[in-house]
Motif scaffolding. Structure first.
Motif, PDB file in Angstrom:
ATOM      1  N   LEU A   1     -16.020 -55.931 -35.305  1.00  0.00           N
ATOM      2  CA  LEU A   1     -15.561 -55.270 -33.941  1.00  0.00           C
ATOM      3  C   LEU A   1     -16.496 -54.989 -32.865  1.00  0.00           C
ATOM      4  O   LEU A   1     -16.361 -54.513 -31.855  1.00  0.00           O
ATOM      5  CB  LEU A   1     -14.783 -53.875 -34.402  1.00  0.00           C
ATOM      6  CG  LEU A   1     -13.286 -54.211 -35.075  1.00  0.00           C
ATOM      7  CD1 LEU A   1     -12.635 -53.202 -35.679  1.00  0.00           C
ATOM      8  CD2 LEU A   1     -12.377 -54.686 -34.023  1.00  0.00           C
ATOM      9  N   PHE A   2     -17.829 -54.711 -33.468  1.00  0.00           N
ATOM     10  CA  PHE A   2     -18.846 -54.432 -32.568  1.00  0.00           C
ATOM     11  C   PHE A   2     -19.934 -55.943 -32.586  1.00  0.00           C
ATOM     12  O   PHE A   2     -21.029 -55.287 -31.660  1.00  0.00           O
ATOM     13  CB  PHE A   2     -19.520 -53.117 -33.150  1.00  0.00           C
ATOM     14  CG  PHE A   2     -18.720 -52.066 -33.077  1.00  0.00           C
ATOM     15  CD1 PHE A   2     -18.632 -51.168 -31.912  1.00  0.00           C
ATOM     16  CD2 PHE A   2     -18.123 -51.718 -33.871  1.00  0.00           C
ATOM     17  CE1 PHE A   2     -17.802 -50.199 -31.953  1.00  0.00           C
ATOM     18  CE2 PHE A   2     -17.227 -50.611 -33.948  1.00  0.00           C
ATOM     19  CZ  PHE A   2     -17.212 -49.812 -32.993  1.00  0.00           C
ATOM     20  N   SER A   3     -19.550 -56.701 -32.825  1.00  0.00           N
ATOM     21  CA  SER A   3     -20.546 -57.806 -32.576  1.00  0.00           C
ATOM     22  C   SER A   3     -20.604 -58.295 -31.363  1.00  0.00           C
ATOM     23  O   SER A   3     -19.647 -58.270 -30.382  1.00  0.00           O
ATOM     24  CB  SER A   3     -20.124 -59.102 -33.702  1.00  0.00           C
ATOM     25  OG  SER A   3     -19.312 -60.087 -32.963  1.00  0.00           O
ATOM     26  N   SER A   4     -21.773 -58.774 -30.889  1.00  0.00           N
ATOM     27  CA  SER A   4     -21.803 -59.219 -29.276  1.00  0.00           C
ATOM     28  C   SER A   4     -21.167 -60.392 -29.121  1.00  0.00           C
ATOM     29  O   SER A   4     -20.820 -60.529 -27.794  1.00  0.00           O
ATOM     30  CB  SER A   4     -23.488 -59.287 -28.974  1.00  0.00           C
ATOM     31  OG  SER A   4     -23.995 -60.298 -29.918  1.00  0.00           O
TER      32      SER A   4
ATOM     33  N   LYS B 255     -13.982 -53.159 -23.295  1.00  0.00           N
ATOM     34  CA  LYS B 255     -15.238 -53.699 -22.713  1.00  0.00           C
ATOM     35  C   LYS B 255     -16.440 -52.817 -23.303  1.00  0.00           C
ATOM     36  O   LYS B 255     -17.516 -53.292 -23.509  1.00  0.00           O
ATOM     37  CB  LYS B 255     -15.358 -53.902 -21.185  1.00  0.00           C
ATOM     38  CG  LYS B 255     -14.917 -55.272 -20.697  1.00  0.00           C
ATOM     39  CD  LYS B 255     -14.863 -55.213 -19.307  1.00  0.00           C
ATOM     40  CE  LYS B 255     -16.342 -55.175 -18.740  1.00  0.00           C
ATOM     41  NZ  LYS B 255     -16.392 -55.031 -17.162  1.00  0.00           N
ATOM     42  N   GLU B 256     -16.428 -51.615 -23.300  1.00  0.00           N
ATOM     43  CA  GLU B 256     -17.638 -50.623 -23.342  1.00  0.00           C
ATOM     44  C   GLU B 256     -17.333 -50.210 -24.825  1.00  0.00           C
ATOM     45  O   GLU B 256     -16.658 -49.271 -25.026  1.00  0.00           O
ATOM     46  CB  GLU B 256     -17.480 -49.320 -22.538  1.00  0.00           C
ATOM     47  CG  GLU B 256     -17.495 -49.857 -20.821  1.00  0.00           C
ATOM     48  CD  GLU B 256     -19.029 -50.383 -20.533  1.00  0.00           C
ATOM     49  OE1 GLU B 256     -19.885 -49.847 -21.339  1.00  0.00           O
ATOM     50  OE2 GLU B 256     -19.277 -50.881 -19.535  1.00  0.00           O
ATOM     51  N   PRO B 257     -18.288 -50.372 -25.681  1.00  0.00           N
ATOM     52  CA  PRO B 257     -18.414 -49.947 -27.073  1.00  0.00           C
ATOM     53  C   PRO B 257     -18.400 -48.663 -27.279  1.00  0.00           C
ATOM     54  O   PRO B 257     -17.587 -47.934 -28.102  1.00  0.00           O
ATOM     55  CB  PRO B 257     -19.687 -50.395 -27.643  1.00  0.00           C
ATOM     56  CG  PRO B 257     -19.851 -51.936 -26.925  1.00  0.00           C
ATOM     57  CD  PRO B 257     -19.616 -51.700 -25.421  1.00  0.00           C
TER      58      PRO B 257
ATOM     59  N   LEU C 292     -13.444 -60.048 -42.142  1.00  0.00           N
ATOM     60  CA  LEU C 292     -14.567 -60.359 -41.219  1.00  0.00           C
ATOM     61  C   LEU C 292     -14.161 -59.686 -39.853  1.00  0.00           C
ATOM     62  O   LEU C 292     -14.948 -59.350 -39.141  1.00  0.00           O
ATOM     63  CB  LEU C 292     -14.659 -61.716 -41.156  1.00  0.00           C
ATOM     64  CG  LEU C 292     -15.421 -62.217 -42.213  1.00  0.00           C
ATOM     65  CD1 LEU C 292     -15.573 -63.686 -42.295  1.00  0.00           C
ATOM     66  CD2 LEU C 292     -16.872 -61.731 -42.397  1.00  0.00           C
ATOM     67  N   GLN C 293     -12.821 -59.716 -39.692  1.00  0.00           N
ATOM     68  CA  GLN C 293     -12.548 -59.086 -38.103  1.00  0.00           C
ATOM     69  C   GLN C 293     -12.959 -57.730 -37.900  1.00  0.00           C
ATOM     70  O   GLN C 293     -13.489 -57.386 -37.050  1.00  0.00           O
ATOM     71  CB  GLN C 293     -11.111 -59.452 -37.791  1.00  0.00           C
ATOM     72  CG  GLN C 293     -10.716 -60.942 -37.641  1.00  0.00           C
ATOM     73  CD  GLN C 293      -9.161 -61.111 -37.563  1.00  0.00           C
ATOM     74  OE1 GLN C 293      -8.356 -60.542 -38.348  1.00  0.00           O
ATOM     75  NE2 GLN C 293      -8.907 -62.069 -36.594  1.00  0.00           N
TER      76      GLN C 293
ATOM     77  N   LEU D 254     -12.044 -59.024 -30.354  1.00  0.00           N
ATOM     78  CA  LEU D 254     -11.500 -58.345 -31.587  1.00  0.00           C
ATOM     79  C   LEU D 254     -10.926 -56.949 -31.266  1.00  0.00           C
ATOM     80  O   LEU D 254     -10.205 -56.474 -31.816  1.00  0.00           O
ATOM     81  CB  LEU D 254     -12.626 -58.431 -32.911  1.00  0.00           C
ATOM     82  CG  LEU D 254     -12.795 -59.700 -33.587  1.00  0.00           C
ATOM     83  CD1 LEU D 254     -14.136 -59.565 -34.420  1.00  0.00           C
ATOM     84  CD2 LEU D 254     -11.548 -60.152 -34.181  1.00  0.00           C
ATOM     85  N   ARG D 255     -11.891 -56.397 -30.408  1.00  0.00           N
ATOM     86  CA  ARG D 255     -11.363 -54.917 -29.959  1.00  0.00           C
ATOM     87  C   ARG D 255      -9.934 -55.028 -29.024  1.00  0.00           C
ATOM     88  O   ARG D 255      -9.373 -54.158 -29.204  1.00  0.00           O
ATOM     89  CB  ARG D 255     -12.713 -54.255 -29.274  1.00  0.00           C
ATOM     90  CG  ARG D 255     -13.637 -53.938 -29.778  1.00  0.00           C
ATOM     91  CD  ARG D 255     -14.437 -52.976 -29.029  1.00  0.00           C
ATOM     92  NE  ARG D 255     -15.169 -53.294 -27.907  1.00  0.00           N
ATOM     93  CZ  ARG D 255     -16.229 -54.215 -27.950  1.00  0.00           C
ATOM     94  NH1 ARG D 255     -17.127 -54.459 -29.159  1.00  0.00           N
ATOM     95  NH2 ARG D 255     -16.675 -54.472 -26.737  1.00  0.00           N
TER      96      ARG D 255
END
Ligand SMILES: [Zn+2]
Length: 290
Positions: free
Chosen positions: A196-199, A231-233, A191-192, A205-206
């Protein structure tokens, strides 16, 4: 007699990742990783954001000018690098009779055994690679079509860049899928790795992901860059794309199945086992001729 590989006279190698944004706001980022040989060390050397661009002007020209001053081992886009096979194809009046092997494979996917018929494939918006990424890896990844509504503006933007980057070694890498596989290899749970890109949880996680990446890969970040990458995807994605270039040079990427041999797509080695198993389940006789 096979000659010994010559040792590169360079003491460093550079790998560039490009994450282009669509949408109204320009958030594209270029990341350059440099690997030094003596002592061996990996450094996040450049992080270039379209938002840092001081003068008004074309962000594309700003980035392309930067790339032209570099001679990286590889430039890796986190978006589609090739166009769908039938987008400009002799078969356009009858896609169902297209003779290209990857299109035959894609069309056959509608008839996958033991499942309801799927929506008819559209080889003029969709690559066999797009379908493969969604359906043959460990998870059901929502990748989309190279010329579908999400990717189309970015895919076309990359095609324009290609005109100015002749001679460069160019690749693509689906970094959200890459993030999952690398995350798992760094010890994140399922799940982690998927979030990684969930809001809501992505930022946290990142941070975990990057800490593990730093210690495992002996990767050095300047403090400011580390914060931006968390911070920045798009910065995170550009880093992963550059990193896949490095893994490719170390032969730690998956070999694509034969019908995708023309694609220059970098996937982590761990993908191989997943899709080999799934391709065999779907097509026990090898090629899916029903
Ligand atoms: Zn065709």
């Amino acid at each position: 007699v096979i000659p010994e590989p010559s040792r590169s006279p360079l003491s460093s190698q550079s790998f560039i990742g490009v994450s282009l944004s669509g949408g109204r706001q320009e958030r594209s980022v270029i990341c350059e990783l440099v690997e030094y040989e003596y002592p061996r060390r990996l450094v996040l050397y450049t992080l270039l954001s379209a938002q840092d661009q001081v003068e008004l002007g074309s962000p594309d020209e700003f980035f392309i000018d930067f790339l032209k001053r570099k001679s990286p081992q590889m430039i890796v886009f986190d978006s589609p690098l090739s166009l769908p096979s039938c987008f400009q194809c002799h078969c356009l009046t009858a896609v169902s009779s297209c003779s290209k092997p990857e299109v035959r494979w894609l069309l056959a996917q509608q008839w996958e055994k033991h499942k309801k018929p799927r929506r008819y494939p559209t080889p003029y918006t969709q690559r066999a690679l797009d379908f493969f990424l969604e359906n043959y890896l460990a998870e059901k990844f929502e990748y989309g079509h190279a010329l579908g509504s999400n990717w189309a503006p970015i895919t076309v933007r990359v095609q324009t860049w290609l005109r100015f980057l002749g001679g460069y070694p160019l690749f693509e890498s689906p970094v959200k899928i890459v993030a999952y596989y690398l995350g798992r290899s760094f010890g994140l749970n399922r799940l982690q790795a998927l979030n990684l890109f969930s809001s809501t949880q992505g930022l946290e996680l990142r941070q975990v992901f990057l800490e593990k990446m730093q210690s495992r890969m002996d990767l050095f970040f300047y403090e400011r860059d580390l914060l931006v990458v968390q911070k920045e995807p798009h910065a995170f994605q550009a880093l992963l794309a550059a990193y896949m270039g490095l893994l490719s040079l170390r032969n730690q990427v998956a070999k694509l199945p034969n019908f995708l041999a023309h694609e220059k797509c970098l996937l982590p080695k761990a993908c191989e086992q997943d899709y080999v198993t799934r391709l065999e389940i779907v097509h026990p006789q090898g090629e899916g001729n029903d």
